[in-house]
Enzyme design. Structure first.
Site, PDB file in Angstrom:
ATOM      1  N   ALA A  58       0.530  -1.109  -0.133  1.00  9.28           N
ATOM      2  CA  ALA A  58       0.145  -0.238   0.142  1.00  9.28           C
ATOM      3  C   ALA A  58       0.939   0.906   0.406  1.00  9.28           C
ATOM      4  CB  ALA A  58      -1.045   0.228   1.215  1.00  9.28           C
ATOM      5  N   ASP A  59       0.120   2.399  -0.035  1.00  8.32           N
ATOM      6  CA  ASP A  59       0.953   3.663   0.021  1.00  8.32           C
ATOM      7  C   ASP A  59      -0.204   4.504   0.509  1.00  8.32           C
ATOM      8  OD1 ASP A  59       3.497   4.788  -0.558  1.00  8.32           O
ATOM      9  OD2 ASP A  59       2.653   6.507  -1.382  1.00  8.32           O
ATOM     10  N   THR A  60       0.946   5.643   0.805  1.00 10.78           N
ATOM     11  CA  THR A  60      -0.547   7.054   1.071  1.00 10.78           C
ATOM     12  C   THR A  60       0.413   8.273   1.118  1.00 10.78           C
ATOM     13  OG1 THR A  60      -0.797   5.383   3.178  1.00 10.78           O
ATOM     14  CG2 THR A  60      -1.273   7.894   3.521  1.00 10.78           C
TER      15      THR A  60
END
Length: 117
Positions: free
Chosen positions: A83-85
């Site tokens: 995931a990435d934010t």
């Protein structure tokens, strides 16, 4: 099953395939652990630089996919979760802070304001 403290014991899910979290984020690992998953942690260590003119949504999708592909290439028989934010304020994506001074600058910029996550 309830423990004496009134807190329910987490149920642990076992998967016949190995699960790998492709992230160095302690919070992501904690969320998975608290959800009862058994997994290994292996950060992908990829270039997370934004491309010229890249918007936030395509950026996080691209980086998460890159992390997943990188770790999956090393572990073809595993299930890889990545995931990435990013945070966007005034139309500008904030990257990871370079140092404590940069982190203070970002927090000051965000303080008392609405931003997108």
């Amino acid at each position: 099953m309830a423990l004496d403290s009134g807190v329910q014991e987490a149920q642990v899910y076992h998967c016949p395939m190995r699960l790998i979290l492709a992230s160095a984020s302690p919070r992501r690992a904690a969320l998975l652990r608290e959800s009862g998953y058994d997994f290994d942690v292996e950060p992908a260590h990829v270039d997370e630089s934004e491309l010229a003119g890249e918007a936030a949504s395509p950026y996080v999708i691209r980086v998460a996919a890159l992390k997943a592909r990188t770790v999956a290439a090393r572990h073809p028989d595993a299930v890889v979760l990545a995931a990435d934010t990013t945070v966007v304020v005034d139309g500008v994506m904030l990257a990871k802070p370079l140092d404590d001074l940069d982190a203070t600058r970002m927090l000051t910029l965000l303080s008392g304001r609405t931003h997108e996550c």
